[in-house]
Write a protein that holds these residues in place. Structure first.
Motif, short mmCIF file in Angstrom:
data_model
loop_
_atom_site.label_atom_id
_atom_site.label_comp_id
_atom_site.label_asym_id
_atom_site.label_seq_id
_atom_site.Cartn_x
_atom_site.Cartn_y
_atom_site.Cartn_z
N UNK A 22 -0.37 9.52 -22.62
CA UNK A 22 -1.80 9.55 -22.31
C UNK A 22 -2.61 10.01 -23.53
N UNK A 23 -2.12 11.03 -24.22
CA UNK A 23 -2.83 11.58 -25.37
C UNK A 23 -2.96 10.54 -26.48
N UNK A 24 -1.93 9.76 -26.73
CA UNK A 24 -2.01 8.76 -27.81
C UNK A 24 -3.11 7.74 -27.53
N UNK A 25 -3.20 7.29 -26.29
CA UNK A 25 -4.26 6.33 -25.92
C UNK A 25 -5.63 6.97 -26.02
N UNK A 26 -5.77 8.19 -25.52
CA UNK A 26 -7.06 8.88 -25.56
C UNK A 26 -7.48 9.15 -27.00
N UNK A 27 -6.53 9.51 -27.86
CA UNK A 27 -6.84 9.74 -29.29
C UNK A 27 -7.41 8.48 -29.93
N UNK B 2 -7.15 11.24 -17.48
CA UNK B 2 -7.49 9.85 -17.18
C UNK B 2 -6.32 9.11 -16.51
N UNK B 3 -5.08 9.44 -16.89
CA UNK B 3 -3.97 8.70 -16.30
C UNK B 3 -3.69 9.15 -14.87
N UNK B 4 -4.49 10.09 -14.40
CA UNK B 4 -4.37 10.53 -13.01
C UNK B 4 -4.59 9.37 -12.05
N UNK B 5 -5.29 8.34 -12.51
CA UNK B 5 -5.56 7.23 -11.58
C UNK B 5 -4.27 6.57 -11.11
N UNK B 6 -3.22 6.67 -11.92
CA UNK B 6 -1.94 6.11 -11.53
C UNK B 6 -0.94 7.20 -11.17
N UNK B 58 0.79 5.61 -18.22
CA UNK B 58 0.29 6.82 -18.88
C UNK B 58 -0.57 6.44 -20.10
N UNK B 59 -0.24 5.32 -20.73
CA UNK B 59 -1.05 4.85 -21.87
C UNK B 59 -2.21 3.97 -21.43
N UNK B 60 -2.34 3.75 -20.12
CA UNK B 60 -3.37 2.85 -19.59
C UNK B 60 -3.31 1.50 -20.29
N UNK B 61 -2.10 1.00 -20.43
CA UNK B 61 -1.84 -0.26 -21.13
C UNK B 61 -2.52 -1.45 -20.45
N UNK B 62 -2.93 -2.43 -21.26
CA UNK B 62 -3.46 -3.69 -20.72
C UNK B 62 -2.46 -4.38 -19.81
N UNK B 63 -1.17 -4.07 -20.02
CA UNK B 63 -0.12 -4.76 -19.29
C UNK B 63 0.49 -3.92 -18.18
N UNK B 64 -0.15 -2.80 -17.87
CA UNK B 64 0.44 -1.88 -16.88
C UNK B 64 0.67 -2.58 -15.54
N UNK C 40 -2.95 -1.01 -32.57
CA UNK C 40 -1.97 0.08 -32.41
C UNK C 40 -1.48 0.14 -30.96
N UNK C 41 -2.42 0.06 -30.02
CA UNK C 41 -2.04 0.14 -28.60
C UNK C 41 -1.10 -1.00 -28.22
N UNK C 42 -1.42 -2.21 -28.68
CA UNK C 42 -0.55 -3.35 -28.36
C UNK C 42 0.79 -3.26 -29.08
N UNK C 43 0.80 -2.74 -30.30
CA UNK C 43 2.07 -2.54 -31.02
C UNK C 43 3.01 -1.64 -30.22
N UNK C 44 2.45 -0.58 -29.65
CA UNK C 44 3.29 0.36 -28.88
C UNK C 44 3.88 -0.34 -27.65
#
Lengths: 111, 111, 111, 111
Positions: A22-27, B2-6, B58-64, C40-44
């Motif tokens: 979560x922190x990496x995305x928020x950063x 923010x990742x609390x939504x999931x 947790x990263x709120x990924x586009x692909x979650x 960066x987000x997509x790379x991860x």
């Protein structure tokens, strides 16, 4: 369950991995990302080793203690970096890292 | 955070990954391992995709959502296989898989 | 080896994961990181699903095709984003992503 | 690419992870699985840490050397176990593990 013997450490590793992810995305959404570069890099490392450690403990791996020992080192570095930043996601991540470092040290020291 | 939504889906994925990892190790100690071969193989797959899904959320990924949709499919197959075996670790894993499948389906269907 | 049947796709997934991991770190050192945030987000994400896909193929998992299908989608998105940036690490990553997307589509379509 | 500095070690880690993943599945199809139980368990651990190590090197992580040092230990144990079994997948895995252990030791000792 047999892996209950490591239950609190597994739980700390999962919580720390989630906080780091979560922190990496928020950063990446902070106005001054440059300042967060090392934080992001450590978040990625820390999430990865925490998930490895949780899996090793859940499998009661022969290497669970050694993985947790290294995990404690990474968590400590990540927690120290996060603690420097005032963003709530960094402060929360720092807390999760420190709790995980402590659990992993205790686990690797004896069970 | 923010990742609390999931949050409930992340938690179900972590719990399912741990249950699968534990189940694979416990299956390897059963007297009739041969009967557990597909269970072990699915446990390995299921733990891996659950940890990926937890990280993506947790990263709120586009692909979650897409990852969770596939995670639901794998959890369902793993849960069905585990449910056939009477060992407590298989029964507990089946429950964790089913709860995770349900959470992942709900999450991927809308949030 | 039996997993030779997927050898070129496994190889493309490993190469893509490495390129994405490298690209994320290199992006964090760029003067204008803000512009690289989605990269960066997509790379991860892409590194994580490529490593999952390589493992599923190497284990001849029941879900290898479905994982590769999703991997192709993520690789395509990551490759498109990377291609927008002129840094050599982004251009190299875009190439690795496109090759991996193609291999994963072919693999998931039939073997 | 900057991660070229670790290229041969990254490649050995990827190859070892694939060989371990393949070996675990192949072991599950052996007539006497019981005899393969420790081999399967170590294959799972070894694949996981090899994929972590490859990622850490590709990201030029601060912890790449420490992860590779632990990876060498796990590879050595897995290679020793695999070497006891005459199945081609075990023999091939033993070779991949030993090469990876050697690369990881060299990498962690100095670069």
């Amino acid at each position: 369950m047999a892996h209950q013997k490591y239950a609190s450490c597994v739980e700390a590793c999962n919580a720390c991995a989630d906080a780091c992810d979560h922190c990496s995305t928020a950063c990446l959404q902070e106005p001054d990302i440059k300042m967060m570069a090392r934080c992001i890099a450590l978040d990625i490392d820390c999430a990865a080793i925490c998930r490895l450690a949780a899996g090793c403990m859940a499998r009661d791996s022969e290497f669970a203690k050694q993985v947790c020992q290294l995990c404690a080192t990474v968590c400590e570095a990540c927690g120290d970096e996060c603690a420097k930043h005032q963003n709530p996601h960094c402060q929360e991540c720092a807390q999760a890292c420190r709790r995980c470092a402590e659990e992993c040290r205790r686990m690797s020291a004896g069970g």
